[in-house]
Design a protein around this motif. Sequence first.
Motif, mmCIF file in Angstrom:
data_model
loop_
_atom_site.group_PDB
_atom_site.id
_atom_site.type_symbol
_atom_site.label_atom_id
_atom_site.label_comp_id
_atom_site.label_asym_id
_atom_site.label_seq_id
_atom_site.Cartn_x
_atom_site.Cartn_y
_atom_site.Cartn_z
ATOM 1 N N ALA A 37 0.773 -1.128 0.158
ATOM 2 C CA ALA A 37 0.100 0.274 0.061
ATOM 3 C C ALA A 37 0.911 1.219 -0.081
ATOM 4 N N SER A 38 1.928 1.200 0.839
ATOM 5 C CA SER A 38 2.854 2.371 0.802
ATOM 6 C C SER A 38 3.351 2.833 -0.589
ATOM 7 N N PHE A 39 3.880 1.692 -1.263
ATOM 8 C CA PHE A 39 4.456 1.746 -2.410
ATOM 9 C C PHE A 39 3.371 2.437 -3.567
ATOM 10 N N PHE A 40 2.276 1.882 -3.431
ATOM 11 C CA PHE A 40 1.137 2.137 -4.280
ATOM 12 C C PHE A 40 0.850 3.834 -4.083
ATOM 13 N N ARG A 41 0.844 4.126 -2.542
ATOM 14 C CA ARG A 41 0.285 5.614 -2.656
ATOM 15 C C ARG A 41 1.541 6.545 -2.870
ATOM 16 N N ASP A 42 2.817 6.110 -2.719
ATOM 17 C CA ASP A 42 4.151 6.842 -3.294
ATOM 18 C C ASP A 42 3.899 7.026 -4.896
ATOM 19 N N MET A 43 3.692 6.056 -5.467
ATOM 20 C CA MET A 43 3.526 6.075 -6.994
ATOM 21 C C MET A 43 2.395 6.857 -7.342
ATOM 22 N N ALA A 44 1.434 7.035 -6.557
ATOM 23 C CA ALA A 44 0.256 7.725 -6.910
ATOM 24 C C ALA A 44 0.491 9.143 -6.807
ATOM 25 N N ARG A 45 1.482 9.551 -5.875
ATOM 26 C CA ARG A 45 1.559 10.747 -5.412
ATOM 27 C C ARG A 45 2.807 11.427 -6.565
#
Length: 151
Positions: A37-45
Amino acid sequence: MSTNTDISKLDDLIHTVIDSIKGFENSAEDVPDGRFASFFRDMARERREVVQTLQAQSRALGGTPTDQGSVAGTLHRRWEDLRSALGGGSDKAVIEEVERGEDYLKEEFERAMNDTNISEETRAVIRSCYDSVRRGHDTARDLKRQFEGAM
């Protein structure tokens, strides 16, 4: 080279990157144990920054950049929601879908960079955004390979 061609190409990329953002946000919510989840949120940002850069170039050329994703992207996310609801939302399945989306996004940017009908200025902006796209693609590919190696 036409300013309209540049704006059109930028809008196409903006749609696709917004789809990517929404896909990462969905993936952050759908990943079963939350470990990615953290990776996905970082990529969205990071992709939001890419959208802002592309939109700024479109505005500089006189365009009115979109802030919407594509219809195809929306339909794809609904399909993923349904698949997840039916029990197909394993970490591996989520990573495979992210990697598939990243393949598509990377190809779109490569096509745009090779388009001889856009200006060098727009190509340079697209190329600068491509670094983020390539990093996201490569990370998703590596995660997918980790799952394949674990089998």
